[in-house]
Write an enzyme that holds these catalytic residues in place. Structure first.
Site, PDB file in Angstrom:
ATOM      1  N   GLU A 353       0.848  -1.196   0.000  1.00  0.00           N
ATOM      2  CA  GLU A 353       0.000   0.000   0.000  1.00  0.00           C
ATOM      3  C   GLU A 353       0.889   1.253   0.000  1.00  0.00           C
ATOM      4  OE1 GLU A 353      -3.645  -0.427   2.387  1.00  0.00           O
ATOM      5  OE2 GLU A 353      -3.331   1.633   2.984  1.00  0.00           O
ATOM      6  N   HIS A 384       6.757 -26.960   2.537  1.00  0.00           N
ATOM      7  CA  HIS A 384       5.959 -28.083   2.021  1.00  0.00           C
ATOM      8  C   HIS A 384       4.953 -27.607   0.983  1.00  0.00           C
ATOM      9  CE1 HIS A 384       7.476 -30.938   5.047  1.00  0.00           C
ATOM     10  NE2 HIS A 384       7.656 -29.834   5.745  1.00  0.00           N
ATOM     11  N   LYS A 512     -13.310   2.261  -1.763  1.00  0.00           N
ATOM     12  CA  LYS A 512     -14.328   2.736  -0.822  1.00  0.00           C
ATOM     13  C   LYS A 512     -15.449   3.466  -1.572  1.00  0.00           C
ATOM     14  CE  LYS A 512     -11.213   3.059   3.186  1.00  0.00           C
ATOM     15  NZ  LYS A 512     -10.808   3.768   4.370  1.00  0.00           N
TER      16      LYS A 512
END
Ligand code: G6Q
Length: 550
Positions: A353, A384, A512
């Site tokens: 960000e 793994h 937003k």
């Protein structure tokens, strides 16, 4: 052409990259026995080993010159002094002021902000200690057993990461929960087993307008009212951390329970402020003080250490070396301490960000790449899973490894096995496995030459894959504070060299706005045709298929 790519130091680095790109770290280590001593730094109990990187003395010299040319030292001064370096929002960037240990004043608009920081911190501690010592009583005069932090992004990831990391210091009979997703399953699953009489909510939102948080906050309030049968003594169950006191008051939160944030603290840098209320409730004020003190140690180091001995500067320069010259697109963060399991997610926000931007400080498009894709996982689990790509994939993925020398409730058998993986993996990534090694290994397993020849290409590991390792004594509050702040400063250094503003987040703001517009279109059954055909198609499909009540 930008100033950066036009500079002499950039041109030198391009030239140097051509000289060095085929050198193998295996040979560099063989030629120089002092690589580890030369390319590692220490800050208190934290050892930073960056010797397993594709660098020589000359690489570092040129990268340091790049930092000097960017005026890094002057920028560091501006950063700590509260200059308005977040120029697109016209704000200073002062999360560092939140952890200053002395009474040195820091001014914003000619007002010393330190007294206000301290007052707010005392208020946070006071509330937290009352909850911790079971003196804060709910509607039926019972002590609080569960605290729910409702927030998202910067008002969520930091507190969540730290409370998880410092579990060893938390009270066992006080549960801290985090709700961020607007998906009702998150809050429903959290509230399902909680008792409203003993639950305390923190609505953590700098703006107090973020849709996700406000919808969850409203659901929490309704849940309380429905369960209790009225809003009686609701003020004993709700608090807010925000810079929007007006909206928090309108929501119904008692003034005494509202804790202040300031616009000079960015969300993703805010865990040190009252946004850390959930942390203080979990680990107590003394441990929170240690967290701040640890971060302050990193601040002093960053401010005062010469660039060549400065850990965040080295971290940043190595990142630039791979990102801009080796053209690496990503970077892995691999903590081996289980309690750091949210650290990659936290860093993903802090870094991406901040530095995921293509416009420079003068408003021009950059002609170089900026922030990498950060991803990660607990190292052991990742071994793994995606380590295959790190070892034998076609992409260069530099990695940071973080591991503790010892653990709180150490079981030697576990810890040594854990650490053997840390050392083995970084060594293998660096050295790889040659045809010679593979031949000997397969011969020992009893394969004949024909069989060995067939398997050989798959069993060879090219190596030369860079890692930097942080070894710290143990994951205590102080060390964690230092580690987080080192990464914050690394992000800052990269932003300076890339000439971008690391402290705004227009990409997040866009999300937003967009959702708000579409929400209105979802409120009825009308067919939508105001978007592109894909968005219209998806919205209309959703409207058609959703059950009546939704
Ligand atoms: C962080 C960002 C963003 C922000 C969240 C929550 O730096 O600005 O992640 O923290 O969007 O915002 P509020 O705290 O205002 O609810």
């Amino acid at each position: 052409m930008s100033q950066l790519t036009h500079s002499d130091s950039w041109a030198e680095l391009i030239k140097h990259f051509e000289e060095i790109k085929d050198l193998h770290m295996r040979d560099l280590f063989a030629q120089d026995k002092s690589r580890f001593e030369k390319y590692s730094l220490k800050l208190n109990d934290i050892l930073y080993d960056f010797s397993k990187n594709r660098i020589t003395d000359k690489t570092l010299k040129l990268l340091l010159q790049l930092a000097k040319d960017a005026g890094l030292s002057e920028w560091i001064e501006k950063y700590f002094a509260g200059d308005r370096i977040n120029h697109t929002e016209n704000r200073p960037v002062l999360h560092t002021a939140l952890r200053i240990q002395e009474n040195t004043p820091v001014y914003v608009d000619d007002i010393d902000i330190i007294p206000e920081i301290r007052t707010e911190r005392e208020r946070v501690k006071h509330l937290a200690e009352k909850i911790r010592t079971r003196k804060w009583l709910g509607v039926t005069n019972q002590a609080i057993t569960d605290v729910v932090n409702i927030g998202i992004g910067g008002s969520h990831l930091g507190p969540l990461m730290v409370t998880e990391a410092l579990r060893a210091h938390a009270l066992h009979d006080l549960n801290i929960h985090f709700v961020s997703n607007i998906d009702e399953n998150h809050i429903n699953d959290t509230l399902e087993y909680l008792n409203p009489e003993t639950t305390f909510f923190i609505i953590a939102s700098k703006t107090f307008t973020t849709q996700d948080t406000m919808v969850n906050a409203e659901t929490a309030r309704q849940w309380y009212i429905n369960k209790i049968g009225s809003s009686e003594k609701i003020e004993r169950h709700f608090s807010a951390v925000t810079s929007n006191v007006k909206l928090a008051t309108e929501f119904g939160i008692a003034e005494d329970n509202i804790f202040k944030m300031w616009d000079w603290v960015g969300g993703r840098y805010s865990l040190w402020s009252a946004i850390g209320l959930s942390i203080v409730i979990a680990i107590g004020s003394e441990h929170f003080d240690d967290l701040l003190a640890g971060a302050y140690e990193a601040d002093l180091h960053f401010k005062n250490a010469p660039l060549e001995e400065n850990i965040p500067v080295m971290m940043a320069l190595l990142g630039i070396w791979y990102n801009n010259f080796f053209k690496a697109q990503s970077m892995a963060v691999l903590p081996y301490d289980q309690r750091l399991h949210r650290f990659p997610a936290y860093l993903q926000q802090a870094d991406m960000e901040s530095n995921g931007k293509y416009v420079d400080r003068e408003g021009h498009d950059v002609d170089y790449t900026t922030g990498p894709v950060i991803f990660g996982e607990i190292g052991i689990a990742a071994q793994h899973a995606f380590f295959q790509l790190l070892h034998q994939g076609t992409k260069l993925v530099p990695a940071d490894i973080l591991a503790p020398v010892y653990s709180f409730r150490c079981i030697a058998r576990h810890h040594r096995a854990l650490m053997s993986n840390v050392f083995a993996q970084t060594e293998a990534l660096m050295k790889g496995k040659t045809e010679d090694d593979v031949y000997k290994e397969l011969k020992l397993e009893g394969l004949d030459d024909e069989g060995i020849k067939k398997l050989m290409p798959y069993k060879v590991f090219p190596g030369n894959r860079p890692t930097s390792t942080f070894l710290f004594d143990t994951l205590d509050p102080k060390t964690l504070g230092t580690i987080i702040a080192l990464y914050e400063h690394k992000i800052f250094v990269q932003g300076i060299i890339w000439n971008i503003n690391s402290f705004d987040q227009w990409g997040v703001e866009l999300g937003k706005q967009l959702a708000k517009n579409i929400l209105n279109e979802l409120n009825d059954a009308e067919k939508i045709n105001s978007h592109d055909s894909s968005t219209n198609g998806l919205i209309n499909y959703y409207k058609q298929r959703r059950p009546k009540k939704q």
